[in-house]
Scaffold this motif. Structure first.
Motif, PDB file in Angstrom:
ATOM      1  N   MET A 146     -12.348 -20.419  20.424  1.00  0.00           N
ATOM      2  CA  MET A 146     -11.607 -20.376  19.145  1.00  0.00           C
ATOM      3  C   MET A 146     -11.892 -19.256  18.005  1.00  0.00           C
ATOM      4  SD  MET A 146      -9.973 -23.248  19.289  1.00  0.00           S
ATOM      5  CE  MET A 146     -10.189 -24.942  20.051  1.00  0.00           C
ATOM      6  N   SER A 147     -12.517 -18.383  18.531  1.00  0.00           N
ATOM      7  CA  SER A 147     -13.118 -17.122  17.735  1.00  0.00           C
ATOM      8  C   SER A 147     -12.008 -16.612  16.868  1.00  0.00           C
ATOM      9  CB  SER A 147     -13.886 -16.144  18.280  1.00  0.00           C
ATOM     10  OG  SER A 147     -14.341 -15.308  17.592  1.00  0.00           O
ATOM     11  N   GLY A 148     -12.066 -16.521  15.722  1.00  0.00           N
ATOM     12  CA  GLY A 148     -10.864 -16.043  14.928  1.00  0.00           C
ATOM     13  C   GLY A 148     -10.198 -16.716  14.223  1.00  0.00           C
ATOM     14  N   HIS A 149     -10.325 -18.383  14.547  1.00  0.00           N
ATOM     15  CA  HIS A 149      -9.473 -19.310  13.873  1.00  0.00           C
ATOM     16  C   HIS A 149     -10.330 -19.289  12.423  1.00  0.00           C
ATOM     17  CE1 HIS A 149      -6.709 -20.874  16.470  1.00  0.00           C
ATOM     18  NE2 HIS A 149      -7.578 -20.538  17.401  1.00  0.00           N
ATOM     19  N   GLU A 150      -9.594 -19.248  11.230  1.00  0.00           N
ATOM     20  CA  GLU A 150     -10.314 -19.262   9.928  1.00  0.00           C
ATOM     21  C   GLU A 150     -10.688 -20.724   9.619  1.00  0.00           C
ATOM     22  OE1 GLU A 150     -10.959 -16.960   8.093  1.00  0.00           O
ATOM     23  OE2 GLU A 150     -10.199 -15.569   9.591  1.00  0.00           O
ATOM     24  N   ASP A 151      -9.884 -21.777  10.422  1.00  0.00           N
ATOM     25  CA  ASP A 151     -10.301 -23.157  10.120  1.00  0.00           C
ATOM     26  C   ASP A 151     -11.162 -23.675  11.545  1.00  0.00           C
ATOM     27  OD1 ASP A 151      -8.407 -23.043  12.226  1.00  0.00           O
ATOM     28  OD2 ASP A 151      -7.290 -25.044  11.589  1.00  0.00           O
ATOM     29  N   PHE A 152     -12.002 -22.774  12.037  1.00  0.00           N
ATOM     30  CA  PHE A 152     -12.866 -23.083  13.248  1.00  0.00           C
ATOM     31  C   PHE A 152     -13.786 -24.230  12.661  1.00  0.00           C
ATOM     32  CE2 PHE A 152     -17.241 -22.585  15.128  1.00  0.00           C
ATOM     33  CZ  PHE A 152     -16.842 -22.589  16.304  1.00  0.00           C
ATOM     34  N   LEU A 153     -14.209 -24.485  11.842  1.00  0.00           N
ATOM     35  CA  LEU A 153     -15.334 -25.603  11.474  1.00  0.00           C
ATOM     36  C   LEU A 153     -14.511 -26.979  11.700  1.00  0.00           C
ATOM     37  CD1 LEU A 153     -17.446 -24.513   8.492  1.00  0.00           C
ATOM     38  CD2 LEU A 153     -17.996 -24.701  10.984  1.00  0.00           C
ATOM     39  N   SER A 154     -12.959 -26.938  11.422  1.00  0.00           N
ATOM     40  CA  SER A 154     -12.468 -28.023  11.663  1.00  0.00           C
ATOM     41  C   SER A 154     -12.278 -28.736  13.233  1.00  0.00           C
ATOM     42  CB  SER A 154     -10.904 -28.057  11.064  1.00  0.00           C
ATOM     43  OG  SER A 154     -10.141 -27.092  12.297  1.00  0.00           O
ATOM     44  N   PHE A 155     -12.804 -27.651  14.142  1.00  0.00           N
ATOM     45  CA  PHE A 155     -12.794 -27.997  15.440  1.00  0.00           C
ATOM     46  C   PHE A 155     -14.270 -28.939  15.971  1.00  0.00           C
ATOM     47  CE2 PHE A 155      -9.751 -24.551  15.294  1.00  0.00           C
ATOM     48  CZ  PHE A 155      -8.496 -25.408  15.893  1.00  0.00           C
ATOM     49  N   ILE A 156     -14.952 -28.805  14.776  1.00  0.00           N
ATOM     50  CA  ILE A 156     -16.453 -29.369  15.202  1.00  0.00           C
ATOM     51  C   ILE A 156     -16.555 -30.494  14.498  1.00  0.00           C
ATOM     52  CG2 ILE A 156     -18.785 -28.905  14.990  1.00  0.00           C
ATOM     53  CD1 ILE A 156     -18.227 -25.980  14.782  1.00  0.00           C
ATOM     54  N   ASP A 157     -17.011 -31.377  14.976  1.00  0.00           N
ATOM     55  CA  ASP A 157     -17.124 -33.002  14.647  1.00  0.00           C
ATOM     56  C   ASP A 157     -17.992 -32.770  13.418  1.00  0.00           C
ATOM     57  OD1 ASP A 157     -18.607 -35.616  14.115  1.00  0.00           O
ATOM     58  OD2 ASP A 157     -17.968 -36.231  16.080  1.00  0.00           O
ATOM     59  N   PRO A 158     -17.647 -33.458  12.238  1.00  0.00           N
ATOM     60  CA  PRO A 158     -18.574 -33.323  11.088  1.00  0.00           C
ATOM     61  C   PRO A 158     -19.886 -33.982  11.203  1.00  0.00           C
ATOM     62  CG  PRO A 158     -16.209 -34.162  10.599  1.00  0.00           C
ATOM     63  CD  PRO A 158     -16.469 -34.223  12.082  1.00  0.00           C
ATOM     64  N   LYS A 159     -20.213 -34.689  12.093  1.00  0.00           N
ATOM     65  CA  LYS A 159     -21.587 -35.191  12.166  1.00  0.00           C
ATOM     66  C   LYS A 159     -22.323 -34.096  13.000  1.00  0.00           C
ATOM     67  CE  LYS A 159     -20.691 -40.170  12.811  1.00  0.00           C
ATOM     68  NZ  LYS A 159     -20.636 -41.365  13.693  1.00  0.00           N
ATOM     69  N   ILE A 160     -21.802 -33.272  13.585  1.00  0.00           N
ATOM     70  CA  ILE A 160     -22.461 -32.312  14.440  1.00  0.00           C
ATOM     71  C   ILE A 160     -22.876 -31.205  13.430  1.00  0.00           C
ATOM     72  CG2 ILE A 160     -22.390 -30.315  16.161  1.00  0.00           C
ATOM     73  CD1 ILE A 160     -20.687 -32.271  17.904  1.00  0.00           C
ATOM     74  N   ILE A 161     -21.771 -30.807  12.524  1.00  0.00           N
ATOM     75  CA  ILE A 161     -22.030 -29.856  11.470  1.00  0.00           C
ATOM     76  C   ILE A 161     -23.109 -30.269  10.368  1.00  0.00           C
ATOM     77  CG2 ILE A 161     -21.018 -28.884   9.293  1.00  0.00           C
ATOM     78  CD1 ILE A 161     -18.359 -28.692  10.974  1.00  0.00           C
ATOM     79  N   ASP A 162     -22.998 -31.583  10.256  1.00  0.00           N
ATOM     80  CA  ASP A 162     -24.113 -32.151   8.929  1.00  0.00           C
ATOM     81  C   ASP A 162     -25.608 -32.018   9.780  1.00  0.00           C
ATOM     82  OD1 ASP A 162     -25.190 -33.402   6.692  1.00  0.00           O
ATOM     83  OD2 ASP A 162     -25.103 -35.349   8.137  1.00  0.00           O
ATOM     84  N   LEU A 163     -25.689 -32.496  11.036  1.00  0.00           N
ATOM     85  CA  LEU A 163     -27.062 -32.657  11.719  1.00  0.00           C
ATOM     86  C   LEU A 163     -27.435 -31.145  12.164  1.00  0.00           C
ATOM     87  CD1 LEU A 163     -26.293 -35.743  13.753  1.00  0.00           C
ATOM     88  CD2 LEU A 163     -27.870 -35.518  11.980  1.00  0.00           C
ATOM     89  N   SER A 164     -26.686 -30.348  12.631  1.00  0.00           N
ATOM     90  CA  SER A 164     -27.029 -28.892  12.826  1.00  0.00           C
ATOM     91  C   SER A 164     -27.408 -28.108  11.730  1.00  0.00           C
ATOM     92  CB  SER A 164     -26.177 -28.383  13.924  1.00  0.00           C
ATOM     93  OG  SER A 164     -25.048 -27.749  13.020  1.00  0.00           O
TER      94      SER A 164
END
Length: 167
Positions: A121-139
């Motif tokens: 997904m490299s290059g996608h400006e909305d990359f973070l939307s592909f990651i579960d919010p819980k993973i973003i929060d915990l990591s």
């Protein structure tokens, strides 16, 4: 050192040696592995492996050597079962698509997960939307980390090509 680790660090060395062991086993004569079948998998795995270890470094996760190995070997899962690799490599490979199921290996697994997504997904400006919010929060991974990760991967493209050609 192609995985970007300190060659004097035992954990980094263990990760690099694991990758070398697997590559030697896959490239060996008479091992029943079809190199033409494995090479495309390896080629695609290298980007994600480097992205995984760089994510781990950005987030100050422990175990960067094993994260590098898990990231690079993640798509070879079924082939790795007979080799009795350490849990710190096997668990992130086993759970990289669903890091929240990785228990005590969550941090390493989330780095492999993010690296895998970054490789496709490299290059996608909305990359973070592909990651579960819980993973973003915990990591702790965020948009600033993603921006830095993209710059690092661009700068390391020569290293990545060298790694691809090891098999």
């Amino acid at each position: 050192h192609l995985t970007g680790g300190d060659p004097e660090d035992p954990e980094s060395l263990a990760g690099a040696l694991t990758v070398r062991f697997v590559l030697d086993a896959l490239a060996g004569e008479g091992n029943g592995v079809d190199r033409e079948e494995v090479y495309p998998v390896w080629e695609g795995s290298v980007w994600g492996g480097v992205a995984a270890v760089e994510t781990a470094r950005l987030l100050s996760f422990p175990g960067c050597g094993s994260i590098a190995a898990a990231g690079m070997l993640r798509h070879l899962g079924g082939m790795l079962e007979d080799w009795k690799l350490p849990k710190c490599i096997v668990e992130p490979i086993h759970h990289f698509r669903y890091p929240l199921r990785a228990g005590s290996y969550f941090l390493a697994t989330s780095a492999v997960h993010i690296g895998d997504l970054a490789s496709v997904m490299s290059g996608h400006e909305d990359f973070l939307s592909f990651i579960d919010p819980k993973i973003i929060d915990l990591s702790g991974f965020n948009a600033d980390h993603y921006s830095i990760l993209r710059r690092i991967l661009t700068a390391r493209s020569g290293d990545i090509d060298t790694l691809r050609n090891l098999l």
